[in-house]
Design a protein around this motif. Structure first.
Motif, PDB file in Angstrom:
ATOM      1  N   PRO A  14       0.836  -1.203   0.000  1.00 21.63           N
ATOM      2  CA  PRO A  14       0.000   0.000   0.000  1.00 21.63           C
ATOM      3  C   PRO A  14       0.872   1.253   0.000  1.00 21.63           C
ATOM      4  O   PRO A  14       1.966   1.259   0.572  1.00 21.63           O
ATOM      5  CB  PRO A  14      -0.795  -0.117   1.308  1.00 21.63           C
ATOM      6  N   LEU A  15       0.375   2.298  -0.643  1.00 27.42           N
ATOM      7  CA  LEU A  15       1.122   3.552  -0.689  1.00 27.42           C
ATOM      8  C   LEU A  15       1.540   4.021   0.693  1.00 27.42           C
ATOM      9  O   LEU A  15       2.649   4.532   0.882  1.00 27.42           O
ATOM     10  CB  LEU A  15       0.266   4.644  -1.344  1.00 27.42           C
ATOM     11  N   SER A  16       0.676   3.830   1.671  1.00 31.08           N
ATOM     12  CA  SER A  16       0.941   4.331   3.017  1.00 31.08           C
ATOM     13  C   SER A  16       2.084   3.594   3.707  1.00 31.08           C
ATOM     14  O   SER A  16       2.637   4.073   4.696  1.00 31.08           O
ATOM     15  CB  SER A  16      -0.329   4.212   3.871  1.00 31.08           C
ATOM     16  N   GLU A  17       2.436   2.415   3.173  1.00 34.52           N
ATOM     17  CA  GLU A  17       3.489   1.603   3.802  1.00 34.52           C
ATOM     18  C   GLU A  17       4.772   1.520   2.976  1.00 34.52           C
ATOM     19  O   GLU A  17       5.786   1.024   3.453  1.00 34.52           O
ATOM     20  CB  GLU A  17       2.968   0.183   4.035  1.00 34.52           C
ATOM     21  N   ALA A  18       4.728   2.003   1.743  1.00 32.91           N
ATOM     22  CA  ALA A  18       5.854   1.817   0.828  1.00 32.91           C
ATOM     23  C   ALA A  18       6.821   3.001   0.886  1.00 32.91           C
ATOM     24  O   ALA A  18       6.425   4.141   1.147  1.00 32.91           O
ATOM     25  CB  ALA A  18       5.338   1.636  -0.590  1.00 32.91           C
ATOM     26  N   ASP A  19       8.094   2.716   0.620  1.00 38.70           N
ATOM     27  CA  ASP A  19       9.104   3.769   0.485  1.00 38.70           C
ATOM     28  C   ASP A  19       9.333   4.155  -0.974  1.00 38.70           C
ATOM     29  O   ASP A  19       9.895   5.206  -1.260  1.00 38.70           O
ATOM     30  CB  ASP A  19      10.435   3.307   1.081  1.00 38.70           C
ATOM     31  N   SER A  20       8.912   3.262  -1.887  1.00 30.56           N
ATOM     32  CA  SER A  20       9.087   3.491  -3.319  1.00 30.56           C
ATOM     33  C   SER A  20       7.799   3.120  -4.044  1.00 30.56           C
ATOM     34  O   SER A  20       6.993   2.339  -3.536  1.00 30.56           O
ATOM     35  CB  SER A  20      10.240   2.643  -3.878  1.00 30.56           C
ATOM     36  N   ALA A  21       7.631   3.685  -5.245  1.00 35.21           N
ATOM     37  CA  ALA A  21       6.438   3.389  -6.042  1.00 35.21           C
ATOM     38  C   ALA A  21       6.827   3.276  -7.505  1.00 35.21           C
ATOM     39  O   ALA A  21       7.793   3.907  -7.963  1.00 35.21           O
ATOM     40  CB  ALA A  21       5.386   4.479  -5.862  1.00 35.21           C
ATOM     41  N   ILE A  22       6.059   2.481  -8.242  1.00 32.46           N
ATOM     42  CA  ILE A  22       6.219   2.387  -9.689  1.00 32.46           C
ATOM     43  C   ILE A  22       4.854   2.544 -10.339  1.00 32.46           C
ATOM     44  O   ILE A  22       3.884   1.892  -9.932  1.00 32.46           O
ATOM     45  CB  ILE A  22       6.918   1.070 -10.109  1.00 32.46           C
ATOM     46  N   ILE A  23       4.781   3.467 -11.297  1.00 31.45           N
ATOM     47  CA  ILE A  23       3.566   3.698 -12.067  1.00 31.45           C
ATOM     48  C   ILE A  23       3.752   2.999 -13.403  1.00 31.45           C
ATOM     49  O   ILE A  23       4.716   3.272 -14.130  1.00 31.45           O
ATOM     50  CB  ILE A  23       3.307   5.205 -12.259  1.00 31.45           C
ATOM     51  N   MET A  24       2.835   2.086 -13.728  1.00 34.47           N
ATOM     52  CA  MET A  24       2.967   1.240 -14.914  1.00 34.47           C
ATOM     53  C   MET A  24       1.825   1.575 -15.877  1.00 34.47           C
ATOM     54  O   MET A  24       0.655   1.571 -15.480  1.00 34.47           O
ATOM     55  CB  MET A  24       2.962  -0.226 -14.494  1.00 34.47           C
ATOM     56  N   ILE A  25       2.178   1.861 -17.134  1.00 33.46           N
ATOM     57  CA  ILE A  25       1.214   2.417 -18.085  1.00 33.46           C
ATOM     58  C   ILE A  25       1.048   1.455 -19.258  1.00 33.46           C
ATOM     59  O   ILE A  25       1.993   1.183 -20.010  1.00 33.46           O
ATOM     60  CB  ILE A  25       1.682   3.810 -18.554  1.00 33.46           C
ATOM     61  N   HIS A  26      -0.170   0.954 -19.400  1.00 29.33           N
ATOM     62  CA  HIS A  26      -0.446  -0.078 -20.405  1.00 29.33           C
ATOM     63  C   HIS A  26      -0.514   0.501 -21.819  1.00 29.33           C
ATOM     64  O   HIS A  26      -0.634   1.703 -22.023  1.00 29.33           O
ATOM     65  CB  HIS A  26      -1.740  -0.824 -20.062  1.00 29.33           C
ATOM     66  N   GLY A  27      -0.451  -0.393 -22.788  1.00 27.56           N
ATOM     67  CA  GLY A  27      -0.523  -0.005 -24.188  1.00 27.56           C
ATOM     68  C   GLY A  27      -1.938  -0.016 -24.732  1.00 27.56           C
ATOM     69  O   GLY A  27      -2.906  -0.366 -24.035  1.00 27.56           O
ATOM     70  N   ARG A  28      -2.061   0.355 -26.006  1.00 24.70           N
ATOM     71  CA  ARG A  28      -3.359   0.395 -26.683  1.00 24.70           C
ATOM     72  C   ARG A  28      -3.986  -0.999 -26.719  1.00 24.70           C
ATOM     73  O   ARG A  28      -3.329  -1.980 -27.050  1.00 24.70           O
ATOM     74  CB  ARG A  28      -3.162   0.902 -28.120  1.00 24.70           C
ATOM     75  N   GLY A  29      -5.245  -1.071 -26.328  1.00 21.40           N
ATOM     76  CA  GLY A  29      -5.964  -2.338 -26.354  1.00 21.40           C
ATOM     77  C   GLY A  29      -5.702  -3.228 -25.151  1.00 21.40           C
ATOM     78  O   GLY A  29      -6.306  -4.292 -25.027  1.00 21.40           O
ATOM     79  N   ALA A  30      -4.812  -2.793 -24.276  1.00 20.45           N
ATOM     80  CA  ALA A  30      -4.470  -3.592 -23.097  1.00 20.45           C
ATOM     81  C   ALA A  30      -5.144  -2.996 -21.869  1.00 20.45           C
ATOM     82  O   ALA A  30      -6.015  -2.138 -21.976  1.00 20.45           O
ATOM     83  CB  ALA A  30      -2.961  -3.650 -22.926  1.00 20.45           C
ATOM     84  N   ASP A  31      -4.736  -3.456 -20.681  1.00 25.89           N
ATOM     85  CA  ASP A  31      -5.367  -2.928 -19.472  1.00 25.89           C
ATOM     86  C   ASP A  31      -4.375  -2.867 -18.324  1.00 25.89           C
ATOM     87  O   ASP A  31      -3.246  -3.343 -18.412  1.00 25.89           O
ATOM     88  CB  ASP A  31      -6.612  -3.743 -19.086  1.00 25.89           C
ATOM     89  N   ALA A  32      -4.826  -2.237 -17.250  1.00 24.88           N
ATOM     90  CA  ALA A  32      -3.964  -2.002 -16.092  1.00 24.88           C
ATOM     91  C   ALA A  32      -3.489  -3.308 -15.472  1.00 24.88           C
ATOM     92  O   ALA A  32      -2.315  -3.440 -15.107  1.00 24.88           O
ATOM     93  CB  ALA A  32      -4.713  -1.155 -15.066  1.00 24.88           C
TER      94      ALA A  32
END
Length: 205
Positions: free
Chosen positions: A12-30
């Motif tokens: 969870p964001l509240s417990e993490a020291d680092s984060a990664i934002i991952m961005i899907h491609g066309r026709g795909a999903d999160a």
């Protein structure tokens, strides 16, 4: 337009020291792009994947004039702003924030970070380049302060010319990013094991 819908995994964001934002491609999903976390040492990260409306961030090729992809492109940038704000509000420093995208998601990853250059943990673009018929550097600002950026792509690729990858890498270097670009002959529109190993070495060693 897009609304902020984020699929989360890892800590969870509240417990993490680092984060990664991952961005899907066309026709795909999160959910699909989140599976990339299995291949990288990000188990202790907050893993966040925004979902594009109708599974596409903007309607046309990233190589058409930017205005043809509006207002969807600006809406996608706004969604990423909101996700980044969530990360920062949780107390995670931008130097511990990573971005990853594939294909259309890689293009959006590079475009977003060039418009919001900062010292990030790393930027990973699997098959992508900066957006527009011509790259308009007036959209970009800030200093990457040696953020490691990896851009890998195939030559040929059906969507992303190698020339755009190399041009994008040059612009990012001019913004003080530590860019590694690799063009793979005949790899196809996919993510290779070598790319994964490059990213691990550059950003998670």
């Amino acid at each position: 337009m897009h609304i902020k819908q984020v699929v989360a995994a890892g800590k969870p964001l509240s417990e993490a020291d680092s984060a990664i934002i991952m961005i899907h491609g066309r026709g795909a999903d999160a959910a699909g792009i989140l599976s990339m976390a299995e291949y990288l040492p990000v188990k202790e990260f907050a893993q966040l994947a925004p979902q594009a409306t109708n599974h596409t961030w903007y309607p046309y090729s990233f190589l058409v004039p930017v205005e043809e992809n509006e207002p969807w492109l600006s809406s996608a940038i706004q969604v990423l702003d909101e996700v980044v704000n969530d990360v920062v509000s949780a107390g995670i420093k931008k130097e511990n924030l990573y971005f990853l995208g594939f294909s259309q998601g890689a293009c959006l990853t590079l475009e977003y970070t060039a418009r919001r250059a900062n010292r990030y943990g790393g930027v990973i673009a699997f098959t992508g380049g900066l957006i527009g018929a011509d790259i308009d550097t007036s959209n970009y600002g800030g200093d990457f302060n040696q953020t490691p950026i990896f851009i890998g792509s195939s030559d040929p690729d059906p969507h992303v010319p190698a020339s755009r990858v190399l041009a994008s890498a040059a612009i990012l270097r001019s913004m003080n990013a530590a860019v590694t670009d690799k063009i793979y002959k005949g790899m196809g529109h996919t993510i290779s094991e070598d790319e994964i190993q490059q990213v691990k070495k550059l950003m998670f060693a």
